[in-house]
Design a protein around this motif. Structure first.
Motif, PDB file in Angstrom:
ATOM      1  N   PHE A  71       0.834  -1.202   0.000  1.00  0.00           N
ATOM      2  CA  PHE A  71       0.000   0.000   0.000  1.00  0.00           C
ATOM      3  C   PHE A  71       0.868   1.251   0.000  1.00  0.00           C
ATOM      4  O   PHE A  71       1.960   1.253   0.566  1.00  0.00           O
ATOM      5  CB  PHE A  71      -0.882   0.055   1.260  1.00  0.00           C
ATOM      6  CG  PHE A  71      -1.883  -1.058   1.340  1.00  0.00           C
ATOM      7  CD1 PHE A  71      -3.140  -0.916   0.773  1.00  0.00           C
ATOM      8  CD2 PHE A  71      -1.575  -2.253   1.980  1.00  0.00           C
ATOM      9  CE1 PHE A  71      -4.068  -1.947   0.850  1.00  0.00           C
ATOM     10  CE2 PHE A  71      -2.498  -3.286   2.058  1.00  0.00           C
ATOM     11  CZ  PHE A  71      -3.743  -3.130   1.498  1.00  0.00           C
ATOM     12  N   ALA A  72       0.355   2.307  -0.604  1.00  0.00           N
ATOM     13  CA  ALA A  72       0.993   3.626  -0.557  1.00  0.00           C
ATOM     14  C   ALA A  72      -0.035   4.631  -0.052  1.00  0.00           C
ATOM     15  O   ALA A  72      -1.230   4.522  -0.352  1.00  0.00           O
ATOM     16  CB  ALA A  72       1.488   4.035  -1.940  1.00  0.00           C
ATOM     17  N   ALA A  73       0.436   5.614   0.698  1.00  0.00           N
ATOM     18  CA  ALA A  73      -0.443   6.661   1.209  1.00  0.00           C
ATOM     19  C   ALA A  73      -0.985   7.499   0.052  1.00  0.00           C
ATOM     20  O   ALA A  73      -0.255   7.807  -0.891  1.00  0.00           O
ATOM     21  CB  ALA A  73       0.303   7.548   2.200  1.00  0.00           C
ATOM     22  N   VAL A  74      -2.256   7.861   0.143  1.00  0.00           N
ATOM     23  CA  VAL A  74      -2.885   8.737  -0.841  1.00  0.00           C
ATOM     24  C   VAL A  74      -3.069  10.125  -0.230  1.00  0.00           C
ATOM     25  O   VAL A  74      -2.571  11.113  -0.748  1.00  0.00           O
ATOM     26  CB  VAL A  74      -4.244   8.171  -1.311  1.00  0.00           C
ATOM     27  CG1 VAL A  74      -4.970   9.160  -2.215  1.00  0.00           C
ATOM     28  CG2 VAL A  74      -4.053   6.842  -2.013  1.00  0.00           C
ATOM     29  N   LYS A  75      -3.784  10.179   0.898  1.00  0.00           N
ATOM     30  CA  LYS A  75      -4.003  11.463   1.575  1.00  0.00           C
ATOM     31  C   LYS A  75      -4.544  11.228   2.973  1.00  0.00           C
ATOM     32  O   LYS A  75      -5.210  10.219   3.231  1.00  0.00           O
ATOM     33  CB  LYS A  75      -4.954  12.364   0.792  1.00  0.00           C
ATOM     34  CG  LYS A  75      -6.343  11.817   0.596  1.00  0.00           C
ATOM     35  CD  LYS A  75      -7.163  12.752  -0.283  1.00  0.00           C
ATOM     36  CE  LYS A  75      -8.325  12.022  -0.905  1.00  0.00           C
ATOM     37  NZ  LYS A  75      -8.992  12.811  -1.911  1.00  0.00           N
TER      38      LYS A  75
END
Length: 140
Positions: free
Chosen positions: A86-90
């Motif tokens: 997973f990667a951070a979006v906001k």
């Protein structure tokens, strides 16, 4: 596209740490529940999940996206479980607490309300929109 919620203890892996991982993101390992495993297996690249601080805080704090689908978790000696990346979006502009979610009649059927221990869970489109709204984000 489905929506999800993934839980992390902030003293082990916090939202801030997820953000620091940048666009390359990080793996989400350690799941040892078969229902949570099934949900991880169902995730598709690009789908989004709420990032939930469990145990400490008990609140939705941000949104992440799936950047790598299910693959074996090397920390699982049994070979039965896997993980996604997973990667951070906001971040949410305002965290949405478990207490707030439980007190909102519109969220009474949310898995988080009825099975708060499950570390990976689906979120309906309606639940997603409402939590985004409560968190200060425009309609998602």
């Amino acid at each position: 596209m489905a929506h999800w919620l993934i839980k992390s203890e902030p003293n082990k892996w916090s939202w801030e740490m997820q953000v620091e991982a940048g666009a390359k993101g990080t793996f989400w390992n350690g799941v040892r529940n078969h229902t949570a495993k099934q949900y991880l297996m169902a995730m598709k690249k690009g789908e989004e999940a709420f990032f939930y601080h469990s145990n400490v805080g008990k609140e939705v704090v941000g949104i992440v996206k799936v950047i790598k689908t299910f693959y074996p978790d090397p920390s699982d000696e049994s070979g039965k479980f896997g993980m996604c990346d997973f990667a951070a979006v906001k971040p949410l502009k305002r965290p949405v607490t478990l207490e707030e979610i439980k007190s909102d009649e519109r969220l009474k059927d949310m898995i988080l309300v009825n099975n708060s221990r499950l570390s990976v869970q689906p979120v309906t489109d309606e639940e997603w929109a409402l939590i985004c709204q409560l968190g200060g984000l425009a309609k998602e």
